[in-house]
Design a protein around this motif. Structure first.
Motif, PDB file in Angstrom:
ATOM      1  N   SER A 198     -27.653  47.818 -83.363  1.00  0.00           N
ATOM      2  CA  SER A 198     -27.818  48.609 -84.575  1.00  0.00           C
ATOM      3  C   SER A 198     -27.191  49.991 -84.389  1.00  0.00           C
ATOM      4  O   SER A 198     -27.323  50.608 -83.341  1.00  0.00           O
ATOM      5  CB  SER A 198     -29.313  48.738 -84.867  1.00  0.00           C
ATOM      6  OG  SER A 198     -29.482  49.487 -86.039  1.00  0.00           O
ATOM      7  N   GLY A 199     -26.451  50.422 -85.392  1.00  0.00           N
ATOM      8  CA  GLY A 199     -25.859  51.754 -85.344  1.00  0.00           C
ATOM      9  C   GLY A 199     -24.488  51.809 -84.694  1.00  0.00           C
ATOM     10  O   GLY A 199     -23.886  52.886 -84.585  1.00  0.00           O
ATOM     11  N   CYS A 200     -23.929  50.659 -84.287  1.00  0.00           N
ATOM     12  CA  CYS A 200     -22.640  50.682 -83.584  1.00  0.00           C
ATOM     13  C   CYS A 200     -21.440  50.743 -84.539  1.00  0.00           C
ATOM     14  O   CYS A 200     -20.306  50.860 -84.087  1.00  0.00           O
ATOM     15  CB  CYS A 200     -22.506  49.480 -82.646  1.00  0.00           C
ATOM     16  SG  CYS A 200     -22.198  47.937 -83.493  1.00  0.00           S
ATOM     17  N   GLY A 201     -21.689  50.655 -85.829  1.00  0.00           N
ATOM     18  CA  GLY A 201     -20.595  50.822 -86.791  1.00  0.00           C
ATOM     19  C   GLY A 201     -20.127  49.559 -87.499  1.00  0.00           C
ATOM     20  O   GLY A 201     -19.141  49.590 -88.233  1.00  0.00           O
ATOM     21  N   LYS A 202     -20.863  48.464 -87.322  1.00  0.00           N
ATOM     22  CA  LYS A 202     -20.465  47.180 -87.923  1.00  0.00           C
ATOM     23  C   LYS A 202     -20.399  47.260 -89.448  1.00  0.00           C
ATOM     24  O   LYS A 202     -19.403  46.874 -90.059  1.00  0.00           O
ATOM     25  CB  LYS A 202     -21.459  46.062 -87.546  1.00  0.00           C
ATOM     26  CG  LYS A 202     -21.727  45.911 -86.070  1.00  0.00           C
ATOM     27  CD  LYS A 202     -22.721  44.786 -85.802  1.00  0.00           C
ATOM     28  CE  LYS A 202     -24.124  45.011 -86.348  1.00  0.00           C
ATOM     29  NZ  LYS A 202     -24.860  46.129 -85.703  1.00  0.00           N
ATOM     30  N   THR A 203     -21.502  47.743 -90.040  1.00  0.00           N
ATOM     31  CA  THR A 203     -21.574  47.796 -91.496  1.00  0.00           C
ATOM     32  C   THR A 203     -20.511  48.734 -92.058  1.00  0.00           C
ATOM     33  O   THR A 203     -19.865  48.423 -93.066  1.00  0.00           O
ATOM     34  CB  THR A 203     -22.977  48.250 -91.951  1.00  0.00           C
ATOM     35  OG1 THR A 203     -23.917  47.275 -91.518  1.00  0.00           O
ATOM     36  CG2 THR A 203     -23.064  48.384 -93.460  1.00  0.00           C
ATOM     37  N   THR A 204     -20.320  49.846 -91.386  1.00  0.00           N
ATOM     38  CA  THR A 204     -19.295  50.798 -91.826  1.00  0.00           C
ATOM     39  C   THR A 204     -17.925  50.124 -91.826  1.00  0.00           C
ATOM     40  O   THR A 204     -17.163  50.246 -92.786  1.00  0.00           O
ATOM     41  CB  THR A 204     -19.290  52.032 -90.902  1.00  0.00           C
ATOM     42  OG1 THR A 204     -20.577  52.638 -90.942  1.00  0.00           O
ATOM     43  CG2 THR A 204     -18.242  53.043 -91.341  1.00  0.00           C
ATOM     44  N   ALA A 205     -17.613  49.390 -90.745  1.00  0.00           N
ATOM     45  CA  ALA A 205     -16.320  48.706 -90.658  1.00  0.00           C
ATOM     46  C   ALA A 205     -16.169  47.702 -91.799  1.00  0.00           C
ATOM     47  O   ALA A 205     -15.137  47.654 -92.472  1.00  0.00           O
ATOM     48  CB  ALA A 205     -16.186  48.009 -89.302  1.00  0.00           C
ATOM     49  N   VAL A 211     -15.259  58.811 -90.234  1.00  0.00           N
ATOM     50  CA  VAL A 211     -16.122  59.972 -90.044  1.00  0.00           C
ATOM     51  C   VAL A 211     -16.803  60.227 -91.390  1.00  0.00           C
ATOM     52  O   VAL A 211     -16.126  60.407 -92.405  1.00  0.00           O
ATOM     53  CB  VAL A 211     -15.313  61.218 -89.618  1.00  0.00           C
ATOM     54  CG1 VAL A 211     -16.246  62.403 -89.410  1.00  0.00           C
ATOM     55  CG2 VAL A 211     -14.511  60.937 -88.355  1.00  0.00           C
ATOM     56  N   TYR A 212     -18.138  60.182 -91.405  1.00  0.00           N
ATOM     57  CA  TYR A 212     -18.869  60.432 -92.655  1.00  0.00           C
ATOM     58  C   TYR A 212     -18.812  61.921 -93.003  1.00  0.00           C
ATOM     59  O   TYR A 212     -18.581  62.764 -92.117  1.00  0.00           O
ATOM     60  CB  TYR A 212     -20.321  59.960 -92.524  1.00  0.00           C
ATOM     61  CG  TYR A 212     -20.458  58.461 -92.696  1.00  0.00           C
ATOM     62  CD1 TYR A 212     -20.360  57.885 -93.959  1.00  0.00           C
ATOM     63  CD2 TYR A 212     -20.663  57.623 -91.598  1.00  0.00           C
ATOM     64  CE1 TYR A 212     -20.466  56.502 -94.125  1.00  0.00           C
ATOM     65  CE2 TYR A 212     -20.775  56.247 -91.756  1.00  0.00           C
ATOM     66  CZ  TYR A 212     -20.679  55.698 -93.034  1.00  0.00           C
ATOM     67  OH  TYR A 212     -20.782  54.338 -93.205  1.00  0.00           O
ATOM     68  N   PRO A 213     -19.033  62.230 -94.279  1.00  0.00           N
ATOM     69  CA  PRO A 213     -18.946  63.632 -94.713  1.00  0.00           C
ATOM     70  C   PRO A 213     -19.840  64.583 -93.908  1.00  0.00           C
ATOM     71  O   PRO A 213     -19.500  65.757 -93.739  1.00  0.00           O
ATOM     72  CB  PRO A 213     -19.417  63.572 -96.170  1.00  0.00           C
ATOM     73  CG  PRO A 213     -19.095  62.187 -96.619  1.00  0.00           C
ATOM     74  CD  PRO A 213     -19.261  61.317 -95.409  1.00  0.00           C
TER      75      PRO A 213
HETATM   76  P1  ADP Z   1     -24.483  49.116 -87.846  1.00  0.00           P
HETATM   77  O1  ADP Z   1     -24.070  48.375 -89.066  1.00  0.00           O
HETATM   78  O2  ADP Z   1     -23.822  48.609 -86.608  1.00  0.00           O
HETATM   79  O3  ADP Z   1     -25.977  49.175 -87.698  1.00  0.00           O
HETATM   80  P2  ADP Z   1     -23.616  51.444 -89.288  1.00  0.00           P
HETATM   81  O4  ADP Z   1     -22.199  51.220 -89.635  1.00  0.00           O
HETATM   82  O5  ADP Z   1     -24.649  51.237 -90.321  1.00  0.00           O
HETATM   83  O6  ADP Z   1     -23.948  50.608 -87.974  1.00  0.00           O
HETATM   84  O7  ADP Z   1     -23.761  52.939 -88.745  1.00  0.00           O
HETATM   85  C1  ADP Z   1     -22.902  53.485 -87.759  1.00  0.00           C
HETATM   86  C2  ADP Z   1     -23.250  54.941 -87.550  1.00  0.00           C
HETATM   87  O8  ADP Z   1     -22.923  55.681 -88.730  1.00  0.00           O
HETATM   88  C3  ADP Z   1     -24.722  55.200 -87.298  1.00  0.00           C
HETATM   89  O9  ADP Z   1     -24.798  56.276 -86.404  1.00  0.00           O
HETATM   90  C4  ADP Z   1     -25.258  55.575 -88.662  1.00  0.00           C
HETATM   91  O10 ADP Z   1     -26.396  56.403 -88.569  1.00  0.00           O
HETATM   92  C5  ADP Z   1     -24.068  56.329 -89.247  1.00  0.00           C
HETATM   93  N1  ADP Z   1     -24.020  56.280 -90.714  1.00  0.00           N
HETATM   94  C6  ADP Z   1     -24.059  55.172 -91.494  1.00  0.00           C
HETATM   95  N2  ADP Z   1     -23.959  55.492 -92.790  1.00  0.00           N
HETATM   96  C7  ADP Z   1     -23.857  56.825 -92.830  1.00  0.00           C
HETATM   97  C8  ADP Z   1     -23.736  57.779 -93.877  1.00  0.00           C
HETATM   98  N3  ADP Z   1     -23.684  57.394 -95.175  1.00  0.00           N
HETATM   99  N4  ADP Z   1     -23.658  59.081 -93.549  1.00  0.00           N
HETATM  100  C9  ADP Z   1     -23.690  59.469 -92.274  1.00  0.00           C
HETATM  101  N5  ADP Z   1     -23.796  58.643 -91.240  1.00  0.00           N
HETATM  102  C10 ADP Z   1     -23.895  57.330 -91.508  1.00  0.00           C
END
Ligand code: ADP
Ligand code: ADP
Length: 226
Positions: free
Chosen positions: A39-46, A12-14
């Motif tokens: 795009s936006g599914c959370g891959k990069t975050t993971a 959960v982002y801030p």
């Molecule tokens: P993907 O890599 O699959 O495109 P991301 O991991 O970049 O997905 O993003 C997953 C979700 O988290 C998206 O809804 C994105 O907008 C949100 N998100 C990514 N980075 C941040 C951040 N620093 N603060 C708030 N929300 C974020």
């Protein structure tokens, strides 16, 4: 090399955005796992949580049995390659690849040997004296990979590394990446939104949707789900 384990991982982002929910995934030693989804599914975050670049809100990520949130940044033994290559423009290919090793103050001769070896694997031997601006897109991408693999990381993380390349080069580099990963045998997580890329690269493919894992299977066993 090491196994990578994600257990009940959430983010959960801030600002309150939930990006990842209850992610459970084990990547075996030497395995090539592709994380795919829109795009936006959370891959990069993971991936960034595995890299230790992002706080882990819930659960644990362990590399070689050690939880990453307890390992100081300088001791983290993962290498990450991004779509933007971020090469040092004023340094030669040799010095770009060897940069991390020289920071670690390894003996010059050892750095030379390691860079030569990485260059050989990557087909860059004849370009070691060049500057990044004199390289093609594919060659720059190889230098970025060289910088990562020369450190002999426990895990190799790639985030859409080919998305800046044109279609033809992308197909060519895809095959290169598969070969390099096999040669190195390093545990790899590769993030992409491109299904073809996922199907051709991975030992297994993990499909994400809206922050959750939908399925994990070898490419030939994946099935479509609405
Ligand atoms: P993907 O890599 O699959 O495109 P991301 O991991 O970049 O997905 O993003 C997953 C979700 O988290 C998206 O809804 C994105 O907008 C949100 N998100 C990514 N980075 C941040 C951040 N620093 N603060 C708030 N929300 C974020
Ligand atoms: P991706 O290529 O993974 O989809 P994005 O273009 O969505 O990446 O995000 C680029 C950068 O913006 C990342 O550093 C990400 O963390 C950040 N970001 C994405 N969504 C948000 C958001 N809703 N709030 C703040 N930062 C975000």
């Amino acid at each position: 090399m090491a196994e990578v384990d994600l257990t009940s991982v959430g983010k959960v982002y801030p600002d309150g955005t939930r990006a990842v929910t209850d992610l459970n995934l084990s990547i075996a030693d030497g395995e090539f796992l592709v994380l795919v989804g829109p795009s936006g599914c959370g891959k990069t975050t993971a991936l960034r949580m595995v890299a230790g670049l992002e706080d882990i809100s819930e659960g644990t990520v362990a590399i070689g049995g050690r939880a990453v949130n307890r390992v100081p940044a300088r001791d983290r033994d993962v290498a990450m390659v991004f779509q933007s290559y971020a090469l040092y423009p004023h340094l030669s290919v040799r010095d770009n690849i060897g940069f991390g090793l020289s920071l670690r103050k390894l003996p010059k001769r050892e750095i030379r040997q390691k860079v030569d070896h990485a260059a050989e694997i990557l087909g860059l031997t004849d370009h070691l004296h060049r500057k990044p601006r004199n390289l093609s897109g594919g060659q720059r991408q190889r230098v970025a990979m060289g910088r990562a693999i020369v450190r002999e990381p426990q895990a190799f993380l790639m985030d859409e590394p080919l998305s800046n390349l044109d279609a033809k080069l992308r197909v060519q580099m895809r095959a290169e990446i598969a070969r390099i990963q096999r040669d190195l045998g390093v545990t790899t997580i590769y993030v992409t939104h491109d299904q073809t890329e996922a199907m051709t690269l991975g030992d297994r493919v993990a499909v994400m949707k809206k922050g959750e894992l939908q399925q994990v299977a070898p490419p030939q066993e994946l099935y479509d789900r609405p």
